[in-house]
Design an enzyme around this catalytic site. Structure first.
Site, PDB file in Angstrom:
ATOM      1  N   ASP A 150      63.615  44.565  13.814  1.00  0.00           N
ATOM      2  CA  ASP A 150      62.534  44.238  14.710  1.00  0.00           C
ATOM      3  C   ASP A 150      62.029  44.912  16.049  1.00  0.00           C
ATOM      4  O   ASP A 150      62.347  44.581  16.941  1.00  0.00           O
ATOM      5  CB  ASP A 150      62.824  42.875  15.188  1.00  0.00           C
ATOM      6  N   HIS A 174      57.770  41.977  16.062  1.00  0.00           N
ATOM      7  CA  HIS A 174      57.123  40.725  15.898  1.00  0.00           C
ATOM      8  C   HIS A 174      56.085  40.585  17.461  1.00  0.00           C
ATOM      9  O   HIS A 174      55.283  39.910  17.327  1.00  0.00           O
ATOM     10  CB  HIS A 174      58.052  39.279  15.541  1.00  0.00           C
ATOM     11  N   SER A 197      62.303  37.838  23.462  1.00  0.00           N
ATOM     12  CA  SER A 197      62.096  38.707  22.370  1.00  0.00           C
ATOM     13  C   SER A 197      61.477  39.927  22.954  1.00  0.00           C
ATOM     14  O   SER A 197      60.658  40.176  23.970  1.00  0.00           O
ATOM     15  CB  SER A 197      60.918  38.265  21.615  1.00  0.00           C
TER      16      SER A 197
END
Ligand code: ARG
Ligand code: GLU
Length: 716
Positions: free
Chosen positions: A220, A84, A651
């Site tokens: 991810d 992402h 992230s």
């Protein structure tokens, strides 16, 4: 006796809140955390994590793009981050012929790696405390404004000195609300190339349905590479550039995790607010979050309904929905989480004890809470106004689009003879117009407009109401539907071809036509209210709050002398640590700490976009072809959770084991724990990590990109 009881109360209250909470500065680890980390299982030293003298783990950690973390995993500049985080760059390289979103992308040799214009990667060269230098000449008597001015000047001197004669960039950041300052020196690389990404059915598996949720099965990750010039220095893109040789890179462990294992996360958490007064927490969780949640409920209802019916709209609105839903879901979890632990009351109890203590001190601490409360009472109406302005007002897509023409209007009025700038503006607007209509569905916007306007109108104080509402009252007598019809029938911003023609034939005198447009008028009325009334008041009261918070922070540290305080996240490099651990989200429910490929197959639904499973992955599953990536329990682990205190910006951060080896990529938190940005609850706050073995399994078995594995150092 009473006093002893109250001190005891504070100790009990804060011991439970403290466990493993915190985002720590790497240069202070040795002093503050090393012992505890080692007692929790860490086998390396603080010096191995951050060293000023030799290569340490920190030399493998980067800021990826503008808001994520990444880590170097090979001696040739290979980089891991989240899917992402790389999404925008993967999308930009995609077209109908090369649909990398659907099919994934794998460069099978260096020549196939794709340069990503605008993407940067930043390494931290060093950090250093500069509190004394930053505060030279600053006194307690100065106003916040005077203080900020001098501070800015001091910081300029510090940063100039720090990078003198180098190609580095320096930033000074404030900590503990301006009680401490640190200097950060960065080296920025600009030639970054996309190396690999799984198909979105893997990288985004579960989509927005599973976002912020545990159990999770999202693969991810994405792979990039840093390029440098012949001297191994940062350089603009060139075909001659070579893979960067880093100072250090992470070794990868295939051992997996067991419940209770020590883990730490090394990366760039963005923002937390852990030391706020009760009033501020109440404002966020009971006023601001509900406003945004309510408005986004409406947006998501309509957008999702259209998306389900029409595949084109699904593509057009996928990214918008992802963005709207991400904040929406996080805030719901945050407000619920704070309510569940009675967070506002806890803060109030703390303030009572704090005030009792403050009265015994020889300074002005005893008025801090009251001062803060007054400032918050003053700022809240403007914060509310801002939320409606941003979420409901600018939430009308047509109005948001009309706003893009404000620069053109301004230029036409003030500088009509400057043709060069004018042509540039017009050129940009052509692009803006095309990309707006590419992803725009007028029916959705038209259906949402009366709802958004009504919510805004009914909830905003009259003196903070943008004046277009007064015209609306006069002309449309409370009928939002006919007002909406009027806007959409008369606005020039609804018709792509006409608008492009308007841009094509534009003369500076034509700005009047824009100013008369009903959508533009809403924008300019919104903007005037914001500029003249909302913003100046927010700025004024926020300055008051900032200056009192500096004082309150210092006082809290004196009040709880024995507690080790960590500074709020501010997108500087931090270490957080915890243990692999499941949790109990509600009575009688227990969540395990890991998920498996089994779970992907359970979730599979070929008719639901978020849960489509690739045939190749199914084949690997059916053949149990997991290679060396299999867990000792015989299954393929996908994600795991632990009690590391993380937030947005983390992230892509490496999750490391006791030996400092890479065991996973951080990519999310559980919904029940998103309150950790305000208040950490050790029972429920968990970070969600992609198991590195699943990542390597996809690279190896799914994508057949074995050459990448050869670059890595893998510890089996
Ligand atoms: N919740 C994660 C974060 O805050 C992931 C967001 C991207 N994924 C998504 N499905 N929208 O960034
Ligand atoms: N997904 C978040 C990010 O993009 C990380 C999750 C969190 O907020 O902890 O940084």
């Amino acid at each position: 006796m009473k006093k002893i009881l109250s001190i005891l109360f504070v100790i009990i209250l804060f011991n439970t809140l403290q466990a493993k909470e915190g985002m720590w500065l790497p240069i202070l680890l040795q002093q503050l955390n090393e012992k505890e980390m080692q007692s929790m299982g860490m086998k390396i030293s603080a010096e191995d994590i951050y060293s000023i003298n030799q290569a340490s783990l920190k030399d493998a950690i980067v800021i990826f793009g503008g808001g994520c973390t990444g880590e170097v995993v090979s001696n040739e500049g290979l980089l891991f981050t989240n899917y992402h985080c790389g999404y925008g760059n993967i999308q930009r390289h995609s077209s109908l012929d090369h649909d990398y979103l659907t099919d994934g992308f794998w460069a099978m040799d260096r020549n196939e790696e794709l340069y990503c214009p605008g993407l940067t990667v930043r390494f931290l060269v060093r950090m250093e405390e500069v509190t004394n230098e930053a505060l030279v000449g600053i006194t307690d008597e100065m106003s916040q404004l005077e203080r900020e001015k001098l501070l800015e000047k001091n910081i300029e001197t510090i940063t100039e000195l720090a990078v003198d004669g180098t190609h580095y960039k320096a930033i000074v950041e404030e900590f503990y609300y301006g009680n401490q300052y640190f200097l950060f020196v960065y080296e920025t690389f600009k030639d970054i190339r996309l190396v690999g990404a799984p198909p979105s059915n893997i990288g985004k598996f579960g989509g927005d349905t599973d976002n912020w949720m545990w159990p999770r099965h999202t693969g991810d990750f994405a792979v990039f590479r840093i390029y440098a010039d012949n001297e191994n220095m940062p350089a603009d893109y060139s075909a001659e550039n070579k893979p960067y040789t880093p100072k250090n890179f992470l070794k990868i462990s295939l051992k997996g995790v067991d419940e209770g294992d020590f883990t730490f996360v090394f990366g760039y958490p963005g923002t937390t607010n852990e030391y706020l007064p009760a009033k501020a927490v109440e404002c966020i969780t009971e006023i601001e979050n509900p406003i945004s949640i309510g408005i986004r409920d409406q947006k998501l209802n309509v957008m999702n309904a259209y998306s389900e019916k029409d595949p084109l709209i699904r593509i057009q609105y996928a990214n918008k929905i992802a963005g709207i839903a991400n904040g929406w879901k996080k805030w719901i979890g945050e407000s619920l989480g704070v309510q569940r632990v009675d967070g506002v009351q806890k803060k109030l109890d703390y303030e009572t004890e704090f005030n009792k203590w403050a009265k015994t001190q020889n300074n002005d601490y005893s008025s801090i809470i009251e001062t803060l409360n007054t400032s918050y009472d003053n700022i809240i109406p403007y914060k509310i106004a801002y939320r409606y302005f941003a979420e409901a007002g600018l939430g009308i897509e047509l109005v948001g689009f009309a706003r893009r023409f404000a620069g053109l209007v301004e230029h036409s009025k003030t500088n009509p003879k400057d043709v060069e700038t004018l042509n540039k503006l017009l050129g940009n607007l052509k692009g803006t117009t095309k990309s707006f209509f590419k992803d725009y569905c007028e029916s959705i916007d038209k259906e949402l407009t009366p709802t958004l306007l009504q919510i805004y109108y009914e909830n905003i104080e009259r003196d903070l109401m943008p004046d277009f509402f007064f015209n609306f009252e006069k002309k449309f007598k409370g009928d939002f539907d006919s007002y909406t019809d009027h806007i959409f029938q008369n606005s020039m911003f609804t018709d792509k071809d006409k608008l492009l023609k308007f841009i094509e034939d534009y003369k500076p005198s034509h700005y009047k036509k824009i100013e008369k447009d009903p959508a533009y008028q809403i924008y300019s009325s919104l903007f005037s209210m914001y500029r003249d009334n909302v913003y100046p008041n927010i700025a004024k009261y926020q300055a008051e709050i900032d200056s009192t918070m500096r004082f309150y922070m210092k006082a809290q540290m004196e009040f709880e002398k024995d507690k080790v305080f960590y500074p709020d996240a501010n997108f500087t490099l931090r270490v957080t640590y915890g243990n692999v651990s499941g949790f109990n989200p509600q009575d009688a429910v227990t969540y395990n700490y890991f998920t498996t490929l089994e779970g992907i197959m359970e979730k599979e639904d070929p008719n639901v976009y978020d849960y489509v499973v690739e045939d190749k992955l199914k084949e690997l599953y059916n053949n149990k072809d997991y290679g060396r990536y299999v867990d000792k329990d015989g299954s393929m682990h996908v994600c795991f959770i632990a009690s590391n205190h993380t937030t947005g910006g983390n992230s892509g951060s490496p999750v490391l084991n006791a030996n400092g080896e890479l065991i996973g990529l951080n990519f999310d938190r559980n919904w029940q724990g998103t309150m950790s940005d305000i208040m950490y609850d050790p029972d429920r706050c968990r970070n969600i990590t992609l198991d590195i073995r699943y990542c390597l399994f996809i690279i190896d078995k799914y994508a057949n990109a074995k050459h990448l594995l050869n670059e890595m150092v893998i510890v089996e």
